[in-house]
Write an enzyme that holds these catalytic residues in place. Structure first.
Site, PDB file in Angstrom:
ATOM      1  N   ASN A  78      25.828   3.190 -26.957  1.00  6.08           N
ATOM      2  CA  ASN A  78      25.350   1.721 -26.611  1.00  6.08           C
ATOM      3  C   ASN A  78      23.663   1.456 -25.493  1.00  6.08           C
ATOM      4  O   ASN A  78      23.848   1.720 -25.292  1.00  6.08           O
ATOM      5  CB  ASN A  78      26.287   0.397 -25.467  1.00  6.08           C
ATOM      6  CG  ASN A  78      25.041  -0.750 -24.897  1.00  6.08           C
ATOM      7  OD1 ASN A  78      24.416  -1.014 -26.032  1.00  6.08           O
ATOM      8  ND2 ASN A  78      25.872  -0.945 -24.304  1.00  6.08           N
ATOM      9  N   TRP A  79      22.210   1.828 -26.562  1.00  8.33           N
ATOM     10  CA  TRP A  79      21.149   2.295 -26.172  1.00  8.33           C
ATOM     11  C   TRP A  79      21.111   0.823 -25.844  1.00  8.33           C
ATOM     12  O   TRP A  79      20.003   0.898 -25.365  1.00  8.33           O
ATOM     13  CB  TRP A  79      20.420   2.038 -28.035  1.00  8.33           C
ATOM     14  CG  TRP A  79      21.014   3.584 -28.381  1.00  8.33           C
ATOM     15  CD1 TRP A  79      21.479   4.797 -27.868  1.00  8.33           C
ATOM     16  CD2 TRP A  79      20.543   4.330 -29.088  1.00  8.33           C
ATOM     17  NE1 TRP A  79      21.866   5.899 -29.047  1.00  8.33           N
ATOM     18  CE2 TRP A  79      20.422   5.596 -29.359  1.00  8.33           C
ATOM     19  CE3 TRP A  79      19.580   3.700 -30.492  1.00  8.33           C
ATOM     20  CZ2 TRP A  79      20.261   6.175 -30.826  1.00  8.33           C
ATOM     21  CZ3 TRP A  79      19.244   4.108 -31.766  1.00  8.33           C
ATOM     22  CH2 TRP A  79      19.148   5.604 -31.877  1.00  8.33           C
ATOM     23  N   LYS A  80      21.686  -0.138 -25.538  1.00 11.93           N
ATOM     24  CA  LYS A  80      20.804  -1.592 -25.054  1.00 11.93           C
ATOM     25  C   LYS A  80      19.324  -1.794 -25.541  1.00 11.93           C
ATOM     26  O   LYS A  80      19.403  -1.521 -26.657  1.00 11.93           O
ATOM     27  CB  LYS A  80      21.304  -1.195 -23.412  1.00 11.93           C
ATOM     28  CG  LYS A  80      22.220  -0.793 -23.136  1.00 11.93           C
ATOM     29  CD  LYS A  80      22.529  -1.157 -21.130  1.00 11.93           C
ATOM     30  CE  LYS A  80      23.678  -0.435 -20.996  1.00 11.93           C
ATOM     31  NZ  LYS A  80      24.014  -0.350 -20.133  1.00 11.93           N
ATOM     32  N   HIS A 125      29.291  -7.888 -23.699  1.00 13.59           N
ATOM     33  CA  HIS A 125      29.232  -7.040 -22.558  1.00 13.59           C
ATOM     34  C   HIS A 125      28.842  -7.602 -21.274  1.00 13.59           C
ATOM     35  O   HIS A 125      28.047  -8.640 -21.569  1.00 13.59           O
ATOM     36  CB  HIS A 125      28.147  -5.726 -23.252  1.00 13.59           C
ATOM     37  CG  HIS A 125      28.146  -5.236 -22.139  1.00 13.59           C
ATOM     38  ND1 HIS A 125      26.718  -5.212 -20.850  1.00 13.59           N
ATOM     39  CD2 HIS A 125      27.866  -3.343 -22.008  1.00 13.59           C
ATOM     40  CE1 HIS A 125      26.844  -3.733 -20.719  1.00 13.59           C
ATOM     41  NE2 HIS A 125      27.882  -2.922 -21.071  1.00 13.59           N
ATOM     42  N   GLU A 168      26.463  -7.498 -19.412  1.00 18.12           N
ATOM     43  CA  GLU A 168      25.129  -7.667 -19.148  1.00 18.12           C
ATOM     44  C   GLU A 168      25.363  -8.994 -19.982  1.00 18.12           C
ATOM     45  O   GLU A 168      23.918 -10.030 -19.427  1.00 18.12           O
ATOM     46  CB  GLU A 168      24.882  -6.332 -19.580  1.00 18.12           C
ATOM     47  CG  GLU A 168      24.416  -5.610 -18.548  1.00 18.12           C
ATOM     48  CD  GLU A 168      23.816  -4.374 -19.235  1.00 18.12           C
ATOM     49  OE1 GLU A 168      23.794  -4.198 -20.133  1.00 18.12           O
ATOM     50  OE2 GLU A 168      24.296  -2.800 -18.532  1.00 18.12           O
ATOM     51  N   GLU A 213      35.559  -1.753 -18.900  1.00 20.69           N
ATOM     52  CA  GLU A 213      33.962  -1.298 -18.646  1.00 20.69           C
ATOM     53  C   GLU A 213      34.372  -2.026 -17.830  1.00 20.69           C
ATOM     54  O   GLU A 213      33.902  -3.321 -17.064  1.00 20.69           O
ATOM     55  CB  GLU A 213      33.260  -1.746 -19.795  1.00 20.69           C
ATOM     56  CG  GLU A 213      33.048  -1.023 -20.863  1.00 20.69           C
ATOM     57  CD  GLU A 213      31.089  -1.185 -20.633  1.00 20.69           C
ATOM     58  OE1 GLU A 213      30.938   0.387 -21.895  1.00 20.69           O
ATOM     59  OE2 GLU A 213      30.330  -1.370 -21.335  1.00 20.69           O
ATOM     60  N   GLY A 232      26.430   2.040 -15.066  1.00 22.34           N
ATOM     61  CA  GLY A 232      24.950   2.588 -15.030  1.00 22.34           C
ATOM     62  C   GLY A 232      24.793   2.639 -13.357  1.00 22.34           C
ATOM     63  O   GLY A 232      23.722   3.082 -12.832  1.00 22.34           O
ATOM     64  N   SER A 289      28.952   4.562 -16.374  1.00 26.15           N
ATOM     65  CA  SER A 289      29.178   6.384 -16.237  1.00 26.15           C
ATOM     66  C   SER A 289      29.502   7.252 -16.724  1.00 26.15           C
ATOM     67  O   SER A 289      30.053   8.567 -15.894  1.00 26.15           O
ATOM     68  CB  SER A 289      29.109   6.495 -14.743  1.00 26.15           C
ATOM     69  OG  SER A 289      28.342   5.592 -14.135  1.00 26.15           O
TER      70      SER A 289
HETATM   71  C1  PEP Z   1      27.491   0.894 -20.917  1.00 22.42           C
HETATM   72  O1  PEP Z   1      26.405  -0.385 -20.686  1.00 22.42           O
HETATM   73  O2  PEP Z   1      28.288  -0.708 -21.814  1.00 22.42           O
HETATM   74  C2  PEP Z   1      27.610   1.479 -20.001  1.00 22.42           C
HETATM   75  C3  PEP Z   1      29.107   2.127 -19.834  1.00 22.42           C
HETATM   76  O3  PEP Z   1      26.739   2.189 -19.308  1.00 22.42           O
HETATM   77  P1  PEP Z   1      26.494   3.165 -18.840  1.00 22.42           P
HETATM   78  O4  PEP Z   1      27.227   4.044 -18.917  1.00 22.42           O
HETATM   79  O5  PEP Z   1      24.840   3.336 -18.505  1.00 22.42           O
HETATM   80  O6  PEP Z   1      27.114   3.157 -17.587  1.00 22.42           O
END
Ligand code: PEP
Length: 241
Positions: free
Chosen positions: A9-11, A96, A98, A165, A171, A204
């Protein structure tokens, strides 16, 4: 049979030029992997078209990071299913944390977006997860079960991916213990009519913890944020043993 799906997921990262550079480097670091392992890149809308046309795009599936529930109209800043399928997108990330946290997504709008995705032949990657305070209060299972029940109303479970998640692990560098993620994913599966839905872990994930995560029996893949921005690191994750 459940599919193994490794998604990045590049966001809000990477221009078209950067996306093409990534594809080239990523492809050259990819090992011959088992054919049941699917690679998905969740790129910004602006990069999807050029990525689907790129000579390096072969074998990689694309995901969008949003979809609106209406087919067209006065919805400034939104994107429709037809706009995505025209770019040969296969998946769309919905719910998600976010989006829930910063853009007011609710279980109800998440549900509407997923129904729209399925109506356009796209597979939703449905994200669920508890916050740190919910976890500390011992509410993880209740929160997750409610998100699953409300999100899946009228949904076709034969065309669905779920990503567990935990928000406190996104993050932050804190990974949920693989055993704990496996346990919660088992609870998610117990709520489903279709037990073959692929359920990913996200939070992460890195090349240093992917083997342990993927060794868990309930975990069918990962959704990777930060570590998917580096082509060499993401290739290491995809190449897990
Ligand atoms: C995400 O935002 O879906 C995610 C898993 O981020 P990260 O791997 O950076 O924790």
């Amino acid at each position: 049979m459940k599919k193994i799906i490794i998604a990045g997921n590049w966001k809000m990262n990477k221009t078209q030029k950067e996306a093409l550079k990534f594809l080239q480097e990523f492809k050259s670091n990819l090992e011959e992997v088992n054919g049941t392992r699917e690679i998905v890149l969740c790129a910004p809308f602006t990069a999807l078209g050029i990525m689907s046309k790129s000579q390096y795009g072969g074998g990689i599936r694309l995901a969008a990071q949003n979809i609106h529930w209406e087919d067209k109209g006065a919805y400034t800043g939104e994107i429709s299913g037809a706009m995505l399928t025209e770019l040969r997108v296969n998946y769309v990330v919905v719910g998600h944390s976010e989006r829930r946290q910063y853009f007011g997504e609710t279980d109800e709008t998440v549900n509407l977006r997923m129904i729209a995705a399925q109506n356009h032949g796209l597979t939703p990657i449905f994200c669920v997860g508890e916050s740190k305070s919910q976890r500390d209060a011992g509410e993880t299972e209740t929160v997750i079960i409610n998100q699953i029940k409300r999100g899946l109303v009228n949904l076709d479970q034969s065309n669905l991916v779920i990503a567990y998640e935990p928000i406190w692990a996104i993050g932050t560098g804190y990974t949920c213990e693989a055993i704990e993620a496996n346990h919660i994913i088992g609870i998610i599966r117990s709520q489903l009519l279709n037990k073959e839905v692929s359920i990913q872990y996200g939070g992460s994930v890195k090349s240093s913890n992917i083997n342990e995560i993927m060794a868990q029996p309930e975990i069918d893949g990962v959704l990777v944020g930060g570590a998917s921005l580096d082509p060499v690191e993401f290739a290491r994750i995809v190449n897990y043993q």
